[in-house]
Design an enzyme around this catalytic site. Structure first.
Site, PDB file in Angstrom:
ATOM      1  N   THR A 185     104.167  26.309  60.112  1.00 54.81           N
ATOM      2  CA  THR A 185     104.533  27.718  60.009  1.00 54.81           C
ATOM      3  C   THR A 185     105.948  27.909  60.528  1.00 54.81           C
ATOM      4  O   THR A 185     106.427  27.105  61.332  1.00 54.81           O
ATOM      5  CB  THR A 185     103.551  28.606  60.813  1.00 54.81           C
ATOM      6  OG1 THR A 185     103.965  29.967  60.729  1.00 54.81           O
ATOM      7  CG2 THR A 185     103.503  28.220  62.288  1.00 54.81           C
ATOM      8  N   SER A 186     106.576  28.992  60.080  1.00 59.61           N
ATOM      9  CA  SER A 186     107.892  29.352  60.621  1.00 59.61           C
ATOM     10  C   SER A 186     107.730  30.404  61.718  1.00 59.61           C
ATOM     11  O   SER A 186     108.706  30.895  62.263  1.00 59.61           O
ATOM     12  CB  SER A 186     108.754  29.926  59.490  1.00 59.61           C
ATOM     13  OG  SER A 186     108.084  31.058  58.952  1.00 59.61           O
ATOM     14  N   ASP A 196      97.773  32.172  55.667  1.00 59.13           N
ATOM     15  CA  ASP A 196      98.403  33.327  55.053  1.00 59.13           C
ATOM     16  C   ASP A 196      97.659  34.550  55.580  1.00 59.13           C
ATOM     17  O   ASP A 196      96.438  34.630  55.478  1.00 59.13           O
ATOM     18  CB  ASP A 196      98.322  33.263  53.526  1.00 59.13           C
ATOM     19  CG  ASP A 196      99.138  34.381  52.909  1.00 59.13           C
ATOM     20  OD1 ASP A 196     100.373  34.364  53.064  1.00 59.13           O
ATOM     21  OD2 ASP A 196      98.549  35.294  52.301  1.00 59.13           O
ATOM     22  N   SER A 197      98.416  35.454  56.175  1.00 51.37           N
ATOM     23  CA  SER A 197      97.801  36.619  56.801  1.00 51.37           C
ATOM     24  C   SER A 197      98.391  37.892  56.229  1.00 51.37           C
ATOM     25  O   SER A 197      99.520  37.893  55.731  1.00 51.37           O
ATOM     26  CB  SER A 197      98.067  36.611  58.311  1.00 51.37           C
ATOM     27  OG  SER A 197      97.643  35.409  58.868  1.00 51.37           O
ATOM     28  N   PHE A 235     103.267  39.744  68.022  1.00 45.09           N
ATOM     29  CA  PHE A 235     104.370  39.727  67.063  1.00 45.09           C
ATOM     30  C   PHE A 235     104.007  40.598  65.863  1.00 45.09           C
ATOM     31  O   PHE A 235     102.880  41.124  65.765  1.00 45.09           O
ATOM     32  CB  PHE A 235     104.660  38.279  66.616  1.00 45.09           C
ATOM     33  CG  PHE A 235     103.511  37.626  65.872  1.00 45.09           C
ATOM     34  CD1 PHE A 235     103.458  37.644  64.482  1.00 45.09           C
ATOM     35  CD2 PHE A 235     102.473  37.012  66.559  1.00 45.09           C
ATOM     36  CE1 PHE A 235     102.398  37.056  63.801  1.00 45.09           C
ATOM     37  CE2 PHE A 235     101.402  36.421  65.879  1.00 45.09           C
ATOM     38  CZ  PHE A 235     101.375  36.449  64.494  1.00 45.09           C
ATOM     39  N   GLY A 236     104.955  40.732  64.940  1.00 44.57           N
ATOM     40  CA  GLY A 236     104.700  41.416  63.664  1.00 44.57           C
ATOM     41  C   GLY A 236     104.132  42.821  63.839  1.00 44.57           C
ATOM     42  O   GLY A 236     104.701  43.674  64.526  1.00 44.57           O
ATOM     43  N   LYS A 251      93.548  38.802  72.511  1.00 44.49           N
ATOM     44  CA  LYS A 251      93.781  39.008  71.069  1.00 44.49           C
ATOM     45  C   LYS A 251      92.997  37.953  70.280  1.00 44.49           C
ATOM     46  O   LYS A 251      92.319  38.261  69.307  1.00 44.49           O
ATOM     47  CB  LYS A 251      95.278  38.930  70.736  1.00 44.49           C
ATOM     48  CG  LYS A 251      95.547  39.090  69.225  1.00 44.49           C
ATOM     49  CD  LYS A 251      96.994  38.970  68.803  1.00 44.49           C
ATOM     50  CE  LYS A 251      97.092  38.898  67.275  1.00 44.49           C
ATOM     51  NZ  LYS A 251      98.428  38.590  66.759  1.00 44.49           N
ATOM     52  N   ARG A 304      92.893  35.949  63.211  1.00 48.52           N
ATOM     53  CA  ARG A 304      93.202  34.515  63.341  1.00 48.52           C
ATOM     54  C   ARG A 304      92.183  33.847  64.274  1.00 48.52           C
ATOM     55  O   ARG A 304      91.717  32.739  63.993  1.00 48.52           O
ATOM     56  CB  ARG A 304      94.634  34.340  63.861  1.00 48.52           C
ATOM     57  CG  ARG A 304      95.123  32.885  63.863  1.00 48.52           C
ATOM     58  CD  ARG A 304      96.642  32.784  63.949  1.00 48.52           C
ATOM     59  NE  ARG A 304      97.281  33.368  62.772  1.00 48.52           N
ATOM     60  CZ  ARG A 304      97.864  34.586  62.764  1.00 48.52           C
ATOM     61  NH1 ARG A 304      97.919  35.328  63.852  1.00 48.52           N
ATOM     62  NH2 ARG A 304      98.379  35.074  61.648  1.00 48.52           N
TER      63      ARG A 304
HETATM   64  P1  ITT Z   1     104.465  31.513  57.754  1.00 47.03           P
HETATM   65  O1  ITT Z   1     104.170  31.908  56.321  1.00 47.03           O
HETATM   66  O2  ITT Z   1     105.646  30.603  57.917  1.00 47.03           O
HETATM   67  O3  ITT Z   1     103.231  30.992  58.458  1.00 47.03           O
HETATM   68  P2  ITT Z   1     104.838  34.381  58.155  1.00 47.03           P
HETATM   69  O4  ITT Z   1     105.222  35.180  59.367  1.00 47.03           O
HETATM   70  O5  ITT Z   1     105.618  34.617  56.892  1.00 47.03           O
HETATM   71  O6  ITT Z   1     104.870  32.844  58.589  1.00 47.03           O
HETATM   72  P3  ITT Z   1     102.415  35.435  56.885  1.00 47.03           P
HETATM   73  O7  ITT Z   1     103.004  35.464  55.526  1.00 47.03           O
HETATM   74  O8  ITT Z   1     101.037  34.919  57.052  1.00 47.03           O
HETATM   75  O9  ITT Z   1     103.300  34.564  57.895  1.00 47.03           O
HETATM   76  O10 ITT Z   1     102.471  36.850  57.581  1.00 47.03           O
HETATM   77  C1  ITT Z   1     102.688  38.051  56.867  1.00 47.03           C
HETATM   78  C2  ITT Z   1     103.245  39.085  57.803  1.00 47.03           C
HETATM   79  O11 ITT Z   1     102.206  39.554  58.649  1.00 47.03           O
HETATM   80  C3  ITT Z   1     104.382  38.593  58.708  1.00 47.03           C
HETATM   81  O12 ITT Z   1     105.339  39.625  58.824  1.00 47.03           O
HETATM   82  C4  ITT Z   1     103.711  38.373  60.045  1.00 47.03           C
HETATM   83  O13 ITT Z   1     104.584  38.613  61.142  1.00 47.03           O
HETATM   84  C5  ITT Z   1     102.588  39.417  60.004  1.00 47.03           C
HETATM   85  N1  ITT Z   1     101.446  38.907  60.750  1.00 47.03           N
HETATM   86  C6  ITT Z   1     100.705  37.799  60.485  1.00 47.03           C
HETATM   87  N2  ITT Z   1      99.762  37.624  61.420  1.00 47.03           N
HETATM   88  C7  ITT Z   1      99.903  38.654  62.299  1.00 47.03           C
HETATM   89  C8  ITT Z   1      99.243  39.007  63.492  1.00 47.03           C
HETATM   90  O14 ITT Z   1      98.278  38.262  64.003  1.00 47.03           O
HETATM   91  N3  ITT Z   1      99.645  40.122  64.131  1.00 47.03           N
HETATM   92  C9  ITT Z   1     100.635  40.885  63.648  1.00 47.03           C
HETATM   93  N4  ITT Z   1     101.339  40.605  62.538  1.00 47.03           N
HETATM   94  C10 ITT Z   1     100.975  39.487  61.870  1.00 47.03           C
END
Ligand code: ITT
Length: 184
Positions: free
Chosen positions: A7-8, A65-66, A140-141, A162, A168
């Site tokens: 992952t990045s 993928d989230s 994050f995110g 969390k 996750r």
């Molecule tokens: P990789 O694909 O490299 O794993 P990414 O950050 O692009 O990293 P995703 O496409 O899975 O990963 O994530 C989609 C978005 O959702 C991205 O902006 C993440 O920061 C956010 N995200 C994913 N999981 C999260 C979490 O547990 N809590 C909050 N935001 C999340």
């Protein structure tokens, strides 16, 4: 057992380290650029990502993928979660949700795991709501605007808390069950 977490996103790495360590699995973070296809189906995105990595000779790994799916926005940002986070961000989602009373949302995490040439795919979810304003500095995110209990955001919880309730964390619990079946 050791698994590469590809992952990045360093936030994901921290969560995998904590969640997998309880099951004696060591997470080794690896950054490899691989193309994520555009699809409305997270499992298809993960499947294609796994195929690409395996074709490059990589084994014993996890990818995920989230996405966050908001009911009143017809599932948006969903599979566009990464792009939306980078562009309009949490402030943009809160703006779209101004004066919206139905604040229900769900976070999904689809994990693809390859172990000794075998593939496992599981999806974990976390039901919740979009808060009225950002809160907390953990995670994050979308964590500052997403709440599982309607009170505290995911960014107001320590990482282990969390992981106990998150998409996750729930996906990791399903993954470990599948790994146990596989090695039994
Ligand atoms: P990789 O694909 O490299 O794993 P990414 O950050 O692009 O990293 P995703 O496409 O899975 O990963 O994530 C989609 C978005 O959702 C991205 O902006 C993440 O920061 C956010 N995200 C994913 N999981 C999260 C979490 O547990 N809590 C909050 N935001 C999340």
């Amino acid at each position: 057992m050791r698994l590469k977490v590809i992952t990045s996103n360093s936030g994901k790495v921290n969560e995998y380290r904590e969640a997998l360590s309880s099951f004696s699995i060591t997470a080794d973070p690896v950054k490899i650029q691989y193309d994520e296809i555009q699809s409305s189906d997270p499992e298809e995105i993960v499947r294609k990502g796994m195929d690409h990595l395996k074709a490059s000779g990589i084994s014993d790994f996890i990818i995920d993928d989230s996405g966050m799916f908001v009911d009143s926005l017809n599932g948006f940002p969903g599979v566009y979660s990464a792009y939306v986070q980078e562009t309009i961000g949490n402030a943009g989602i809160l703006k779209l949700m101004e004066n919206v009373s139905d604040r229900k949302a769900v976070f999904l995490c689809c994990i693809g795991c390859n172990i000794s040439g075998k593939d496992i795919m599981v999806t974990g979810k976390c039901d919740g709501v979009i808060l009225e304003k950002e809160a907390g500095a953990e995670g994050f995110g979308y964590d500052p605007i997403f709440s599982h209990d309607g009170k505290r955001s995911l960014a107001e919880m320590p990482l282990s808390e969390k992981n106990n309730i998150s998409h996750r964390g729930n996906a990791v619990k399903l993954l470990v069950k599948e790994i146990e079946k596989m090695i039994r």
